[in-house]
Design a protein around this motif. Structure first.
Motif, PDB file in Angstrom:
ATOM      1  N   GLU A   1      92.540 171.529 -10.420  1.00 46.96           N
ATOM      2  CA  GLU A   1      91.627 170.682 -11.210  1.00 46.96           C
ATOM      3  C   GLU A   1      91.167 169.479 -10.393  1.00 46.96           C
ATOM      4  O   GLU A   1      90.006 169.076 -10.440  1.00 46.96           O
ATOM      5  CB  GLU A   1      92.317 170.218 -12.492  1.00 46.96           C
ATOM      6  N   ILE A   2      92.134 168.870  -9.656  1.00 43.43           N
ATOM      7  CA  ILE A   2      91.755 167.731  -8.804  1.00 43.43           C
ATOM      8  C   ILE A   2      90.731 168.175  -7.772  1.00 43.43           C
ATOM      9  O   ILE A   2      89.746 167.475  -7.497  1.00 43.43           O
ATOM     10  CB  ILE A   2      93.004 167.151  -8.122  1.00 43.43           C
ATOM     11  N   SER A   3      90.951 169.342  -7.187  1.00 45.24           N
ATOM     12  CA  SER A   3      90.000 169.847  -6.195  1.00 45.24           C
ATOM     13  C   SER A   3      88.632 170.060  -6.818  1.00 45.24           C
ATOM     14  O   SER A   3      87.607 169.695  -6.241  1.00 45.24           O
ATOM     15  CB  SER A   3      90.537 171.147  -5.607  1.00 45.24           C
ATOM     16  N   SER A   4      88.621 170.644  -8.051  1.00 43.15           N
ATOM     17  CA  SER A   4      87.341 170.847  -8.745  1.00 43.15           C
ATOM     18  C   SER A   4      86.675 169.517  -9.050  1.00 43.15           C
ATOM     19  O   SER A   4      85.467 169.338  -8.854  1.00 43.15           O
ATOM     20  CB  SER A   4      87.578 171.643 -10.035  1.00 43.15           C
ATOM     21  N   SER A   5      87.488 168.558  -9.543  1.00 46.65           N
ATOM     22  CA  SER A   5      86.929 167.233  -9.840  1.00 46.65           C
ATOM     23  C   SER A   5      86.424 166.556  -8.574  1.00 46.65           C
ATOM     24  O   SER A   5      85.387 165.879  -8.573  1.00 46.65           O
ATOM     25  CB  SER A   5      87.991 166.359 -10.521  1.00 46.65           C
ATOM     26  N   ALA A   6      87.191 166.713  -7.468  1.00 43.40           N
ATOM     27  CA  ALA A   6      86.753 166.126  -6.195  1.00 43.40           C
ATOM     28  C   ALA A   6      85.430 166.736  -5.754  1.00 43.40           C
ATOM     29  O   ALA A   6      84.536 166.035  -5.259  1.00 43.40           O
ATOM     30  CB  ALA A   6      87.830 166.332  -5.131  1.00 43.40           C
ATOM     31  N   GLN A   7      85.294 168.046  -5.932  1.00 45.21           N
ATOM     32  CA  GLN A   7      84.024 168.687  -5.577  1.00 45.21           C
ATOM     33  C   GLN A   7      82.891 168.181  -6.464  1.00 45.21           C
ATOM     34  O   GLN A   7      81.784 167.917  -5.989  1.00 45.21           O
ATOM     35  CB  GLN A   7      84.173 170.204  -5.691  1.00 45.21           C
ATOM     36  N   SER A   8      83.186 168.048  -7.794  1.00 41.29           N
ATOM     37  CA  SER A   8      82.159 167.511  -8.704  1.00 41.29           C
ATOM     38  C   SER A   8      81.789 166.089  -8.308  1.00 41.29           C
ATOM     39  O   SER A   8      80.614 165.698  -8.309  1.00 41.29           O
ATOM     40  CB  SER A   8      82.679 167.544 -10.146  1.00 41.29           C
ATOM     41  N   LEU A   9      82.842 165.274  -7.986  1.00 42.77           N
ATOM     42  CA  LEU A   9      82.572 163.899  -7.549  1.00 42.77           C
ATOM     43  C   LEU A   9      81.741 163.885  -6.286  1.00 42.77           C
ATOM     44  O   LEU A   9      80.816 163.081  -6.126  1.00 42.77           O
ATOM     45  CB  LEU A   9      83.902 163.168  -7.328  1.00 42.77           C
ATOM     46  N   SER A  10      82.063 164.771  -5.364  1.00 41.45           N
ATOM     47  CA  SER A  10      81.287 164.846  -4.125  1.00 41.45           C
ATOM     48  C   SER A  10      79.834 165.198  -4.411  1.00 41.45           C
ATOM     49  O   SER A  10      78.915 164.607  -3.850  1.00 41.45           O
ATOM     50  CB  SER A  10      81.920 165.877  -3.196  1.00 41.45           C
ATOM     51  N   LYS A  11      79.630 166.173  -5.343  1.00 44.27           N
ATOM     52  CA  LYS A  11      78.257 166.557  -5.694  1.00 44.27           C
ATOM     53  C   LYS A  11      77.516 165.393  -6.359  1.00 44.27           C
ATOM     54  O   LYS A  11      76.357 165.110  -6.056  1.00 44.27           O
ATOM     55  CB  LYS A  11      78.278 167.767  -6.620  1.00 44.27           C
ATOM     56  N   LEU A  12      78.221 164.718  -7.312  1.00 43.55           N
ATOM     57  CA  LEU A  12      77.597 163.561  -7.967  1.00 43.55           C
ATOM     58  C   LEU A  12      77.259 162.477  -6.952  1.00 43.55           C
ATOM     59  O   LEU A  12      76.195 161.840  -7.021  1.00 43.55           O
ATOM     60  CB  LEU A  12      78.531 163.000  -9.048  1.00 43.55           C
ATOM     61  N   ALA A  13      78.194 162.222  -6.011  1.00 45.35           N
ATOM     62  CA  ALA A  13      77.938 161.205  -4.986  1.00 45.35           C
ATOM     63  C   ALA A  13      76.748 161.600  -4.123  1.00 45.35           C
ATOM     64  O   ALA A  13      75.902 160.757  -3.777  1.00 45.35           O
ATOM     65  CB  ALA A  13      79.190 161.011  -4.134  1.00 45.35           C
ATOM     66  N   GLU A  14      76.653 162.890  -3.779  1.00 44.90           N
ATOM     67  CA  GLU A  14      75.501 163.340  -2.990  1.00 44.90           C
ATOM     68  C   GLU A  14      74.203 163.190  -3.777  1.00 44.90           C
ATOM     69  O   GLU A  14      73.182 162.755  -3.234  1.00 44.90           O
ATOM     70  CB  GLU A  14      75.713 164.785  -2.569  1.00 44.90           C
ATOM     71  N   ASP A  15      74.240 163.560  -5.087  1.00 43.34           N
ATOM     72  CA  ASP A  15      73.039 163.390  -5.921  1.00 43.34           C
ATOM     73  C   ASP A  15      72.649 161.919  -6.005  1.00 43.34           C
ATOM     74  O   ASP A  15      71.462 161.563  -5.905  1.00 43.34           O
ATOM     75  CB  ASP A  15      73.291 163.943  -7.329  1.00 43.34           C
ATOM     76  N   LEU A  16      73.675 161.046  -6.223  1.00 46.42           N
ATOM     77  CA  LEU A  16      73.392 159.609  -6.282  1.00 46.42           C
ATOM     78  C   LEU A  16      72.839 159.103  -4.962  1.00 46.42           C
ATOM     79  O   LEU A  16      71.924 158.273  -4.927  1.00 46.42           O
ATOM     80  CB  LEU A  16      74.667 158.854  -6.654  1.00 46.42           C
ATOM     81  N   GLN A  17      73.365 159.623  -3.864  1.00 51.05           N
ATOM     82  CA  GLN A  17      72.866 159.212  -2.556  1.00 51.05           C
ATOM     83  C   GLN A  17      71.410 159.637  -2.381  1.00 51.05           C
ATOM     84  O   GLN A  17      70.589 158.892  -1.834  1.00 51.05           O
ATOM     85  CB  GLN A  17      73.742 159.831  -1.470  1.00 51.05           C
ATOM     86  N   LYS A  18      71.073 160.837  -2.876  1.00 55.14           N
ATOM     87  CA  LYS A  18      69.667 161.280  -2.801  1.00 55.14           C
ATOM     88  C   LYS A  18      68.764 160.366  -3.621  1.00 55.14           C
ATOM     89  O   LYS A  18      67.653 160.035  -3.208  1.00 55.14           O
ATOM     90  CB  LYS A  18      69.557 162.716  -3.290  1.00 55.14           C
ATOM     91  N   GLU A  19      69.254 159.992  -4.833  1.00 55.72           N
ATOM     92  CA  GLU A  19      68.447 159.090  -5.671  1.00 55.72           C
ATOM     93  C   GLU A  19      68.272 157.733  -5.005  1.00 55.72           C
ATOM     94  O   GLU A  19      67.194 157.131  -5.045  1.00 55.72           O
ATOM     95  CB  GLU A  19      69.115 158.914  -7.041  1.00 55.72           C
ATOM     96  N   ILE A  20      69.356 157.199  -4.410  1.00 57.93           N
ATOM     97  CA  ILE A  20      69.289 155.880  -3.779  1.00 57.93           C
ATOM     98  C   ILE A  20      68.396 155.923  -2.549  1.00 57.93           C
ATOM     99  O   ILE A  20      67.711 154.946  -2.225  1.00 57.93           O
ATOM    100  CB  ILE A  20      70.713 155.396  -3.417  1.00 57.93           C
ATOM    101  N   GLU A  21      68.392 157.081  -1.823  1.00 56.37           N
ATOM    102  CA  GLU A  21      67.539 157.187  -0.645  1.00 56.37           C
ATOM    103  C   GLU A  21      66.067 157.067  -0.990  1.00 56.37           C
ATOM    104  O   GLU A  21      65.240 156.850  -0.110  1.00 56.37           O
ATOM    105  CB  GLU A  21      67.800 158.525   0.046  1.00 56.37           C
ATOM    106  N   HIS A  22      65.754 157.180  -2.306  1.00 57.11           N
ATOM    107  CA  HIS A  22      64.354 157.010  -2.740  1.00 57.11           C
ATOM    108  C   HIS A  22      63.855 155.593  -2.492  1.00 57.11           C
ATOM    109  O   HIS A  22      62.658 155.368  -2.302  1.00 57.11           O
ATOM    110  CB  HIS A  22      64.258 157.362  -4.224  1.00 57.11           C
ATOM    111  N   PHE A  23      64.803 154.616  -2.528  1.00 57.58           N
ATOM    112  CA  PHE A  23      64.413 153.214  -2.359  1.00 57.58           C
ATOM    113  C   PHE A  23      64.341 152.862  -0.876  1.00 57.58           C
ATOM    114  O   PHE A  23      65.163 153.313  -0.067  1.00 57.58           O
ATOM    115  CB  PHE A  23      65.414 152.278  -3.056  1.00 57.58           C
TER     116      PHE A  23
END
Length: 660
Positions: free
Chosen positions: A634-656
């Motif tokens: 579960e931690i591994s799955s959550s870590a992967q989800s967190l990594s995906k969310l962080a990557e998505d957030l990074q893509k959104e922030i790169e817009h600025f």
């Protein structure tokens, strides 16, 4: 058409300000113009009313002065003429004619006696049969003795003109003195009064008939005159319509004659005189609108330009460009808004930069966490497999220990039998010669059994040594579990820190980190408990080994003694006494061996019980390890989800786009 609708229904701020300022300006100017027009009209109306009132008062003063002078003359003649004056007719007529010549506005002065004689200053002859006593002026004066009276307008019988008479009875009541005033003279007086351009003055008698009016004959009346009389006031004013024209009049009452002296004017004169003011006001209004519109247009244009600069920068910020700023050095509200907008832009740029840095750290941490969770999962799988293998070994070990306990019980039984036989041998030592053959077989059997005991003891010793070795392996595994639990606890702490950094997005991961920490603590506690049990098991195993050493030594010594007994049994016949002594010693040794065998059996039973408990604990450890493995997945799955969310957030922030 669409552009017109857009302008009307979706105006810009500049158009709104322009329309608002123009509306306020137009409203203010129109209101000012209307107020000025109304004030001018009211002022002019008040001036004309005041002029009419003044004219009425002036006319009243003039008429009153003239009438008072004539009344004074009538009073004088009424006092001066007596009945004796009639006897000197020539002198009386001379007096009357002299006064008539001195007054230009008189038609004549006369005296009518109570005998019907009529004396006049006029040269015109009296009408035939003229009797002054029948005339209105005579009757009115006779009805008011001692008081000068003024008659309403009437047609003079001598001049056939409208006339007003001032009459008074003489002091001796011998006749009545009369003085005729021509209406024409009153018309001359009233015609000199001018009110406005077309206004005039007129006089109304107390009975409502006109005495003087430029268009209405004397002696006549109308609704206006009746209304003035009906008001029964000393002075007043009102509006009316005369000959299709709106007029306004003001009147006063003469205290001497009781006449109503009236001044009027056309209300159209007010409009005529106010119209230029209205035209000038309209011209000023148009000029003010043009000038004000230009000023308002310049102001709104400046405001609109400055607002458009702010809008352009705001649009750029909405597109992600945070490098733009508003250039406005003014110190007014828009300048302050620009400064605040630039401060907000800088704060937003700093915030986005911080978020970008934080997102990069979160991405790296999530990747590290994913890798760590994968490694932990693999280590947990290995631990689970090792525990399962250890659990299987513990089961097999438990089986062997149970078998050893059973065999030790049998050894104890055998030893008891040996002790019984040795007692029998001791009792039958005297008959050992006859039983030598049987004894030899029994010794051989005893040797065989002792060898079996020695072999069983050796096997039990090997099992216990293996159990000790496996206990050491379990201790090492527990140390590994403790190390993994500490690493998992440290990993959960790092995960909680990263979850706190992630804010709202890391709340779920923070919960998972807390659960991982709990599992790590439970694993650490279970491992500690197992380690304590293992220490007890190892201690008891060490004691069992020591016991087995003693048993082995004792069995070895017993075996050596039995062998010696076998060797010497051939000499039993010749050395019965030695056999008896040897049997005694053997009996003692067998008793010790029996006691030691009982102790070993009890120790092995305890080891078997501990091994059973250890097996149960190992099953619990295996279950906990499986739960930990699931949690790590579960931690591994959550870590992967967190990594995906962080990557998505990074893509959104790169817009600025922010400055360096």
């Amino acid at each position: 058409m669409k552009n017109l609708k857009h302008v009307l229904f979706n105006p810009s701020l500049g158009r709104k300000l322009m329309l608002s300022f123009c509306a306020v300006l137009i409203a203010a100017l129109v209101t000012s113009s209307l107020v000025s027009y109304a004030i001018a009209k009211r002022t002019l109306s008040n001036e004309l009313i005041g002029s009419a009132t003044l004219s009425s008062n002036t006319l009243s003063s003039v008429v009153d002065n003239d009438m008072q002078r004539n009344i004074d003359a009538v009073d004088y003649f009424a006092k001066a003429i007596t009945e004796q004056s009639y006897s000197d007719q020539a002198e009386l007529l001379e007096q009357l004619r002299t006064y008539d010549k001195a007054s230009s506005n008189l038609e004549g002065i006369y005296v009518g006696t109570n005998q019907g004689v009529f004396y006049t200053s006029s040269d015109k002859p009296n009408p035939p049969g003229y009797d002054p006593r029948q005339r209105p002026w005579y009757k009115l004066a006779e009805a008011n003795p001692g008081k000068a009276v003024i008659t309403p307008p009437y047609v003079s019988s001598s001049t056939q003109q409208m006339t007003v008479t001032i009459a008074k009875q003489t002091d001796d009541n011998s006749g009545v003195v009369g003085l005729d005033l021509s209406i024409a003279s009153l018309l001359q007086i009233t015609s000199t009064v001018k009110i406005g351009e077309k206004g005039y003055a007129f006089i109304i008698a107390p009975d409502g008939t006109y005495i003087s009016h430029p268009t209405i004959a004397a002696g006549q009346t109308n609704d206006i005159a009746k209304r003035i009389i009906a008001e029964n006031k000393e002075q007043g004013q009102f509006s009316y319509v005369f000959e299709g024209q709106d007029k306004q009049l003001s009147y006063v009452t003469s205290p001497i004659t009781g006449w109503k002296l009236v001044g009027n004017f056309n209300q159209s004169e007010i409009q005529e005189k106010v119209s230029p003011v209205l035209y000038q006001t309209l011209i000023v209004l148009v000029i003010a609108l043009i000038v004000g519109g230009i000023v308002v247009w310049l102001i709104t244009r400046s405001i609109s330009k400055r607002m458009n600069r702010i809008v352009d920068v705001a649009h750029a910020i909405s597109q992600g460009d945070l490098t733009r700023s508003v250039q406005d050095r003014s110190r007014d509200e828009l300048g302050k808004l620009s400064v605040a907008f630039n401060d907000m832009n800088r704060s937003l740029s700093s915030l986005v930069g911080s978020i970008q840095d934080t997102v990069s750290d979160v991405v790296a941490s999530s990747e590290e966490l994913t890798a760590s969770s994968e490694q932990t999962s693999r280590a947990t799988e290995q631990i689970t497999e090792a525990i399962e293998q250890f659990s299987g070994g513990s089961d097999r070990q438990n089986t062997h220990i149970s078998q050893s306990a059973h065999q030790l019980s049998e050894v104890a039984g055998f030893l008891n039998q040996v002790q019984q036989h040795s007692g029998s041998l001791l009792g039958l030592s005297q008959t050992s010669t006859q039983m030598a053959d049987s004894g030899d077989q029994l010794v051989r059997r005893t040797v065989s059994q002792i060898e079996q005991i020695d072999h069983a003891v050796n096997e039990a010793y090997g099992v216990v040594n293996g159990l000790s070795h496996k206990s050491s392996q379990i201790s090492d595994i527990l140390k590994t579990i403790n190390t993994i639990a500490e690493q998992t606890n440290l990993l959960s702490l790092n995960a909680a820190i990263e979850a706190a950094r992630a804010g709202e997005a890391g709340k779920g991961f923070s919960v998972v980190a807390g659960e991982v920490k709990k599992l790590a603590e439970q694993s650490h506690q279970s491992a500690g408990h197992i380690e304590g049990l293992l220490q007890d098991i190892i201690s008891e195993i060490n004691e069992s080994i020591s016991t087995f050493d003693r048993i082995h030594q004792s069995v070895g010594e017993g075996l050596s003694g039995v062998q010696q007994s076998a060797d010497q049994f051939q000499q039993l016949k010749s050395n019965a006494h030695d056999i008896s002594s040897s049997l005694q010693e053997m009996n003692t040794l067998i008793s010790d061996v029996s006691n030691n065998a009982d102790d070993v059996a009890q120790s092995v039973a305890e080891v078997s019980d501990i091994a059973g408990k250890n097996a149960g604990n190992m099953h619990d450890i295996a279950a906990s390890a499986e739960e930990q493995l699931a949690s790590m997945e579960e931690i591994s799955s959550s870590a992967q989800s967190l990594s995906k969310l962080a990557e998505d957030l990074q893509k959104e922030i790169e817009h600025f786009k922010i400055g360096e």
